[in-house]
Structures are given as C-alpha cells and as structure tokens.
Design an enzyme around this catalytic site. Structure first.
Site, PDB file in Angstrom:
ATOM      1  N   HIS A  72       0.548  -1.119  -0.106  1.00 55.17           N
ATOM      2  CA  HIS A  72      -0.095  -0.377  -0.201  1.00 55.17           C
ATOM      3  C   HIS A  72       0.864   0.822  -0.239  1.00 55.17           C
ATOM      4  O   HIS A  72       1.910   1.313   0.566  1.00 55.17           O
ATOM      5  CB  HIS A  72      -0.927  -0.367   1.411  1.00 55.17           C
ATOM      6  CG  HIS A  72      -2.066  -0.712   1.204  1.00 55.17           C
ATOM      7  ND1 HIS A  72      -3.455  -0.761   1.353  1.00 55.17           N
ATOM      8  CD2 HIS A  72      -2.888  -1.658  -0.280  1.00 55.17           C
ATOM      9  CE1 HIS A  72      -4.137  -1.738   1.075  1.00 55.17           C
ATOM     10  NE2 HIS A  72      -3.917  -2.419  -0.024  1.00 55.17           N
ATOM     11  N   TYR A 200      -9.721   5.276   6.423  1.00 54.32           N
ATOM     12  CA  TYR A 200     -10.265   6.347   8.553  1.00 54.32           C
ATOM     13  C   TYR A 200     -11.544   7.329   8.189  1.00 54.32           C
ATOM     14  O   TYR A 200     -10.833   8.639   7.915  1.00 54.32           O
ATOM     15  CB  TYR A 200      -8.121   6.612   8.377  1.00 54.32           C
ATOM     16  CG  TYR A 200      -7.728   6.115   9.060  1.00 54.32           C
ATOM     17  CD1 TYR A 200      -7.105   5.174  10.262  1.00 54.32           C
ATOM     18  CD2 TYR A 200      -6.626   5.145   8.168  1.00 54.32           C
ATOM     19  CE1 TYR A 200      -6.455   4.249  10.598  1.00 54.32           C
ATOM     20  CE2 TYR A 200      -5.700   4.027   8.416  1.00 54.32           C
ATOM     21  CZ  TYR A 200      -5.867   4.155  10.030  1.00 54.32           C
ATOM     22  OH  TYR A 200      -5.070   2.966   9.320  1.00 54.32           O
ATOM     23  N   PRO A 292      -5.331   0.571  18.248  1.00 56.14           N
ATOM     24  CA  PRO A 292      -4.776  -0.039  16.679  1.00 56.14           C
ATOM     25  C   PRO A 292      -5.075   0.975  15.156  1.00 56.14           C
ATOM     26  O   PRO A 292      -4.481   0.753  14.544  1.00 56.14           O
ATOM     27  CB  PRO A 292      -6.204  -1.303  16.209  1.00 56.14           C
ATOM     28  CG  PRO A 292      -7.347  -0.700  17.874  1.00 56.14           C
ATOM     29  CD  PRO A 292      -6.285  -0.206  18.668  1.00 56.14           C
ATOM     30  N   LYS A 296       0.584   0.140  14.828  1.00 52.77           N
ATOM     31  CA  LYS A 296       1.808  -0.081  15.329  1.00 52.77           C
ATOM     32  C   LYS A 296       1.810  -0.954  16.598  1.00 52.77           C
ATOM     33  O   LYS A 296       2.952  -1.952  16.754  1.00 52.77           O
ATOM     34  CB  LYS A 296       1.981   1.412  16.280  1.00 52.77           C
ATOM     35  CG  LYS A 296       2.160   2.163  15.707  1.00 52.77           C
ATOM     36  CD  LYS A 296       2.976   2.405  15.093  1.00 52.77           C
ATOM     37  CE  LYS A 296       3.154   3.216  13.379  1.00 52.77           C
ATOM     38  NZ  LYS A 296       3.356   2.559  12.561  1.00 52.77           N
ATOM     39  N   TYR A 384       2.783   6.512  10.149  1.00 57.87           N
ATOM     40  CA  TYR A 384       2.421   5.618   9.327  1.00 57.87           C
ATOM     41  C   TYR A 384       3.384   4.526   9.417  1.00 57.87           C
ATOM     42  O   TYR A 384       3.006   3.062   9.515  1.00 57.87           O
ATOM     43  CB  TYR A 384       1.654   5.973   8.507  1.00 57.87           C
ATOM     44  CG  TYR A 384      -0.023   5.235   8.347  1.00 57.87           C
ATOM     45  CD1 TYR A 384      -0.402   5.283   9.334  1.00 57.87           C
ATOM     46  CD2 TYR A 384       0.530   4.069   7.879  1.00 57.87           C
ATOM     47  CE1 TYR A 384      -1.709   3.839   9.266  1.00 57.87           C
ATOM     48  CE2 TYR A 384      -0.379   3.028   7.526  1.00 57.87           C
ATOM     49  CZ  TYR A 384      -1.610   2.996   7.951  1.00 57.87           C
ATOM     50  OH  TYR A 384      -2.273   2.523   7.982  1.00 57.87           O
TER      51      TYR A 384
END
Length: 389
Positions: A72, A200, A292, A296, A384
């Site tokens: 991704h 998100y 979550p 991580k 990220y």
C-alpha cells in the site's frame, strides 16, 4: 532440559525472535500455555512496516508474504464527507506498508520453525520464569508433571496478561496507562474491500475504518460505546451503520456478506518501564499496548525483537553485554514515539463523549491543517510507515 534462550509465548514476537535466533545458530525453546490451533485462530492487525517485513525475510519466513501481501502506497482520511489521500510513497521517498494478516505471519513463522527443527512446547500449564535476577534463570511449567528448563536468558513474549510481567516485583516496575472511553466493533467478512487502500473516517456518529486482509477478505470497524453487546449487533445493523459513516460513493460501493468473526475491543495505551529485569526481557504486548488506530502493535513487537536479537547476537558472538544492557532504553525510545503517534491518531479521528464545541472545532482544524500542509502530511506518513530501528 537446557537451552540458551527460553521464550515464553508463541505469538508473532516469540516466534520471530525464536526463528532469528535459530537462523543465527543460537539454541532456543518456545513455551506457550495454549495450543497451535488457538493461536492461529486469533484475529489481529495486519499492516506491516518495511522493518517488520525485513525481519521476516531475515528469519526466512517472508516468501508467502511477498507473494500474497498487498503493498500500500497510501491511505485515505475521510472527514466532511470527502476523501483526503495521504500519499505515503511520495511523502517518504518511496517507502510503503504491506497488508498481510497477523495470523498469516504467525502461520509462516510456525511452519519455518517446524522445518528448522526447533522446539516449541504447547499446552504448557502454569508457565513461570524464575531467578532472572541472578545468573541461572529457569522456567517451570506442568505437563502432567512439573518440568523445568534452565537457560541463559528469558524472553517474555506472552502478552499483556502473560506470566512474565506478573513475575516482576511491583517495586521494580512502573506502568503508564490511558484507557479510552470507547471501543471498536469489528467484523471479518469474505468480501472484496470497498477500496484498494485503507479508509480512516471521522464522522459525527463516530470513527470507522475500512481495512482488509486480502483482495477477497475485508476487515471493518466502527467506534462504539464500551457497554455495547455483540448480540445486539446483527450483520445488517453493522453494515447500515458503517455506510452512514462513509462518503456516499464509498457507501454505495460497499459490498456485504455474512461476517464470520465479530468482536468488540476496548482501546488503551499502556507502557511498562523498564523492559529488562536482569536476565528477563519483556517483548511486545507484555511491555506495551497501543490503540490499533496507528497500526503499531505488531510492528512495535517486531522492533523490540530487533533490539533484543541484536543484543543477544553481540553477547554470544562477541562476548559483549552492551547490546542487552541497552535493550530497554533503545526499545522504549521507539515505543514512546509510537505510543504518541497512536494516541494522536486516536484523538484526531474519534468522537469523544465529553467533547465540547471548542474541542470539536480544534479537531476539525487539525484535520484540515494535516491534509493541506505538506509538512504535517509528511510527519503523519513518516510515522505511519514506521520510524527507523
């Protein structure tokens, strides 16, 4: 029985550490209180940083990951009913994450361990570490009769509720915790993901996350109250609520199917200091838990393994204890940065029950700034994809 490193816990961190040690010629034994089928039945996160992928390659357990994992290059932040893409690949000079389920990571490591002939002991009752503050640590368990394994070091990879952290005297340990006033209701369904990248969503009804485990298996979450009951959430009710929290184009594209797993998970941040006690080392969830939201948890466990493995290599090959002496300090420096990032993502994307008008405006301004400032987007992307070990 005797070994060089006794590992308590056969989750990803214990298996990864064990396989790295095996590949390096360091003898180790893994013990777990449950059986293999139970471990492989646990559903967990599946967004892997490049550092984690590299460690799996080093353990010679990355073949299927590279064949089936989904690279991704970005993800979408949704607010005000619109998508705002964070281009991870462009913002971090070519870095990316890989979507590959934790269950599959565990399966690959188990198969590699079995192929290499290393010993794992399952269904071990009352596993407990002993004398780790001296020079002769050992681990006991029961298998019909009491058993013991002597070792040089003990790695506690047995999770938040495991025996390793509980064995440490209270006066020697300090814990930091933040409990969030909501949970995540999640479902797994064998249906194509609504998007090829993660979504998100910040919505007045609460947070939502659209994720996946593969091109044909989707993982979806919605924010829920802590007192919600699974039995009150039919599949139809879940899909309807998820649609309400997504922009129209995603809601209309959302394919549904009967869920085969459904659960509610509370969110918390938790860190224990230090992470080393004599010859006992805490690894992964035994030492820290993160929400979550920032993906991580598994990656932090992998970075702990990196630091501990490096220290043990230095000890056995060079006769130096510098690496194991620095384990806790190095691991915690990275842990706290990831805890901060996960807390920040959680506070930015969720609706808190006590949020007033002022706090809500601040959250909206934060999202607007984040998606219109390259510097802010870069900071998000760097965290990220994973900070360096």
């Amino acid at each position: 029985m005797r070994t060089q490193v006794a590992i308590i816990g056969s989750g990803p961190s214990g298996l990864l550490l064990g396989q790295l040690l095996t590949e390096a010629g360091i003898d180790n034994v893994i013990l777990d209180r449950v059986n293999k089928d139970y471990i492989l039945g646990r559903v967990r996160a599946g967004v892997l940083e490049e550092g984690t992928v590299g460690l799996l390659d080093q353990a010679k357990a990355g073949t299927r990951l590279h064949a089936e994992g989904l690279p991704h290059d970005g993800f979408s932040l949704v607010f005000d009913g619109r998508d705002h893409r964070i281009d991870l690949h462009e913002l971090t000079d070519g870095r990316r994450v890989t979507v590959y389920g934790q269950t599959e990571v565990t399966r690959d490591l188990m198969e590699r361990r079995e192929a290499s002939g290393s010993l794992s002991i399952y269904d071990a009752v009352d596993v407990a570490p002993h004398d780790f503050d001296g020079h002769s640590p050992f681990v006991t368990w029961k298998d019909g009769v009491a058993k013991r394994i002597d070792c040089d070091f003990i790695a506690g990879c047995d999770g938040f509720h495991g025996a390793s952290r509980k064995a440490i005297p209270e006066r020697a340990i300090r814990s930091f915790e933040k409990v969030y006033p909501f949970g995540w209701l999640g479902v797994l369904a064998d249906v194509a993901p609504v998007s090829h990248e993660l979504i998100y969503a910040n919505h007045p009804r609460g947070f939502a996350l659209c994720s996946m485990r593969s091109a044909t298996r989707s993982r979806y979450y919605i924010q829920c109250a802590l007192d919600e009951k699974i039995e009150d959430w039919s599949d139809d009710r879940f899909w309807d609520e998820l649609r309400r929290r997504l922009p129209v184009h995603h809601a209309e594209a959302l394919a549904t199917a009967p869920s085969f797993e459904k659960s509610i998970a509370p969110l918390r941040s938790f860190v224990t200091e230090p992470m080393r006690f004599g010859r006992l080392f805490l690894v992964g969830d035994a030492a820290h838990i993160v929400p979550p939201t920032g993906a991580k948890g598994l990656n932090l466990a992998a970075s702990d393994v990196h630091y501990l493995f490096s220290g043990l290599i230095e000890h056995y090959r060079e006769g130096s204890n510098n690496g194991i002496d620095a384990y806790s300090q190095k691991a915690l420096a990275r842990v706290w940065k990831a805890v901060r990032f996960s807390w920040w993502m959680t506070t930015m994307m969720h609706r808190f029950p006590d949020t007033g008008d002022f706090d809500q405006k601040i959250q909206e301004a934060e999202l607007d700034y984040l998606t219109h400032s390259r510097a802010a987007s870069t900071a998000l992307a760097e965290n990220y994809v994973g900070l360096p070990f």
